[in-house]
Design a protein around this motif. Structure first.
Motif, short mmCIF file in Angstrom:
data_model
loop_
_atom_site.label_atom_id
_atom_site.label_comp_id
_atom_site.label_asym_id
_atom_site.label_seq_id
_atom_site.Cartn_x
_atom_site.Cartn_y
_atom_site.Cartn_z
N SER A 85 80.94 16.67 -51.71
CA SER A 85 79.61 17.01 -52.22
C SER A 85 79.39 16.41 -53.61
O SER A 85 78.31 15.90 -53.90
CB SER A 85 79.43 18.53 -52.29
OG SER A 85 79.48 19.10 -51.00
N ILE A 86 80.41 16.46 -54.43
CA ILE A 86 80.30 15.87 -55.77
C ILE A 86 80.06 14.37 -55.68
O ILE A 86 79.19 13.82 -56.37
CB ILE A 86 81.56 16.19 -56.62
CG1 ILE A 86 81.56 17.67 -56.99
CG2 ILE A 86 81.62 15.31 -57.87
CD1 ILE A 86 82.88 18.17 -57.56
N VAL A 87 80.79 13.69 -54.79
CA VAL A 87 80.60 12.24 -54.62
C VAL A 87 79.17 11.94 -54.17
O VAL A 87 78.50 11.07 -54.72
CB VAL A 87 81.63 11.66 -53.65
CG1 VAL A 87 81.31 10.20 -53.32
CG2 VAL A 87 83.04 11.77 -54.22
N MET A 88 78.68 12.69 -53.18
CA MET A 88 77.30 12.46 -52.71
C MET A 88 76.28 12.77 -53.80
O MET A 88 75.29 12.05 -53.95
CB MET A 88 77.01 13.28 -51.46
CG MET A 88 77.71 12.76 -50.22
SD MET A 88 77.03 13.44 -48.69
CE MET A 88 77.45 15.17 -48.84
N LEU A 89 76.51 13.84 -54.54
CA LEU A 89 75.59 14.21 -55.63
C LEU A 89 75.50 13.09 -56.66
O LEU A 89 74.40 12.68 -57.05
CB LEU A 89 76.05 15.51 -56.29
CG LEU A 89 75.19 16.00 -57.45
CD1 LEU A 89 73.81 16.41 -56.96
CD2 LEU A 89 75.88 17.16 -58.16
N GLU A 109 89.04 13.68 -60.52
CA GLU A 109 89.77 13.60 -59.25
C GLU A 109 88.81 13.53 -58.06
O GLU A 109 89.04 12.78 -57.12
CB GLU A 109 90.71 14.78 -59.10
CG GLU A 109 91.89 14.74 -60.03
CD GLU A 109 92.74 16.00 -59.98
OE1 GLU A 109 92.50 16.86 -59.10
OE2 GLU A 109 93.64 16.13 -60.82
N ALA A 110 87.75 14.31 -58.10
CA ALA A 110 86.77 14.28 -57.02
C ALA A 110 86.14 12.90 -56.92
O ALA A 110 85.93 12.37 -55.82
CB ALA A 110 85.70 15.35 -57.23
N GLY A 111 85.84 12.30 -58.06
CA GLY A 111 85.26 10.96 -58.08
C GLY A 111 86.15 9.91 -57.45
O GLY A 111 85.67 8.92 -56.89
N GLN A 112 87.46 10.13 -57.50
CA GLN A 112 88.40 9.19 -56.90
C GLN A 112 88.31 9.19 -55.38
O GLN A 112 88.74 8.24 -54.73
CB GLN A 112 89.82 9.49 -57.37
CG GLN A 112 90.00 9.22 -58.85
CD GLN A 112 91.33 9.71 -59.40
OE1 GLN A 112 92.07 10.43 -58.75
NE2 GLN A 112 91.60 9.34 -60.64
N LEU A 113 87.75 10.24 -54.81
CA LEU A 113 87.56 10.31 -53.36
C LEU A 113 86.49 9.32 -52.88
O LEU A 113 86.45 8.97 -51.71
CB LEU A 113 87.18 11.74 -52.96
CG LEU A 113 87.03 12.05 -51.48
CD1 LEU A 113 88.37 11.88 -50.77
CD2 LEU A 113 86.52 13.47 -51.30
N ALA A 114 85.66 8.86 -53.79
CA ALA A 114 84.56 7.97 -53.42
C ALA A 114 85.03 6.75 -52.63
O ALA A 114 84.34 6.30 -51.71
CB ALA A 114 83.79 7.53 -54.67
N SER A 115 86.19 6.21 -52.96
CA SER A 115 86.67 5.02 -52.26
C SER A 115 86.99 5.31 -50.79
O SER A 115 87.01 4.39 -49.97
CB SER A 115 87.89 4.43 -52.97
OG SER A 115 88.96 5.35 -52.93
#
Length: 122
Positions: A85-89, A109-115
């Motif tokens: 959800s953070i990445v989509m936001l 850390e959540a942003g690192q999931l974007a890849s």
């Protein structure tokens, strides 16, 4: 085949169908728990519009819920929805301001999931 999540005309996530369905089921459950809608509406079987204003409120409520709890298992369950959800936001133009160092590290850390979250349609 996949599942498409769009903010306006921009695709913010294009996961495999089962991944998208799992996210939607979990997010829907958390929406009931935090008392606000997700802001995600199906426009076709595999296309979903994300109302960024509602989704912003939803994601911030889930974020607060995550940090309100110190229960490791509960945090793990909430985390499954919160990180994507953070990445989509963020992809949709939103932002969460951390109030603590723990929150700041979590957002990094959540942003690192974007890849691992494709936003391009194949």
């Amino acid at each position: 085949m996949g599942c498409v999540f769009e903010v306006g005309e921009e695709t913010v996530w294009h996961p495999a169908s089962r991944v998208g369905e799992t996210y939607l089921a979990l997010a829907g459950g958390l929406a009931g728990l935090v008392g606000v809608p997700t802001g995600i509406t199906a426009t076709a079987a595999d296309f979903h519009r994300v109302d960024i204003v509602q989704f912003d409120v939803f994601t911030k409520r889930v974020f607060a819920e995550y940090f309100r709890s110190g229960h490791e298992l509960r945090r793990t369950m909430v985390d499954a929805v919160l990180r994507p959800s953070i990445v989509m936001l963020v992809r949709g133009g939103g932002r969460i301001e951390p109030a603590t160092e723990e929150q700041r590290l979590y957002l990094v850390e959540a942003g690192q999931l974007a890849s691992a979250m494709p936003a391009q349609r194949s």
